[in-house]
Design a protein around this motif. Structure first.
Motif, short mmCIF file in Angstrom:
data_model
loop_
_atom_site.label_atom_id
_atom_site.label_comp_id
_atom_site.label_asym_id
_atom_site.label_seq_id
_atom_site.Cartn_x
_atom_site.Cartn_y
_atom_site.Cartn_z
N GLU A 46 53.73 97.43 49.72
CA GLU A 46 55.01 97.52 49.03
C GLU A 46 55.86 98.66 49.58
O GLU A 46 57.08 98.54 49.73
N SER A 47 55.22 99.76 49.92
CA SER A 47 55.92 100.90 50.53
C SER A 47 56.52 100.51 51.88
O SER A 47 57.67 100.83 52.18
N THR A 49 57.28 97.49 52.80
CA THR A 49 58.34 96.52 52.53
C THR A 49 59.64 97.24 52.18
O THR A 49 60.71 96.89 52.68
N PHE A 50 59.53 98.27 51.35
CA PHE A 50 60.71 99.05 50.98
C PHE A 50 61.33 99.72 52.21
O PHE A 50 62.55 99.67 52.40
N LYS A 51 60.50 100.32 53.06
CA LYS A 51 61.00 100.99 54.27
C LYS A 51 61.67 99.98 55.19
O LYS A 51 62.72 100.26 55.78
N GLN A 53 63.11 97.17 54.33
CA GLN A 53 64.39 96.78 53.73
C GLN A 53 65.45 97.85 53.98
O GLN A 53 66.62 97.53 54.24
N GLN A 54 65.08 99.12 53.90
CA GLN A 54 66.02 100.20 54.13
C GLN A 54 66.49 100.21 55.59
O GLN A 54 67.66 100.48 55.87
#
Length: 57
Positions: A46-47, A49-51, A53-54
């Protein structure tokens, strides 16, 4: 919760080969040390995935 290499590849929208390369680089750390398959902690995925997306913005 844990994800397989195939599941992580689908989540990150990359190939299983890319997942293997990420493990070799240390960008993704499996929770097991078996050579034939990897399992990954859901929070780590999830981490990433967030990176991702950013970076895509």
């Amino acid at each position: 919760m844990y994800y397989s290499s195939k599941e992580v590849a689908k989540i990150l929208q990359v190939t299983k080969m890319t997942i293997s390369r990420m493990v070799k680089r240390g960008a993704l750390v499996p929770i097991n040390s078996h050579k034939d398959y990897f399992l990954f902690d859901a929070q780590q995925v999830e981490s990433l995935t967030f990176k991702k997306q950013q970076n895509d913005k």
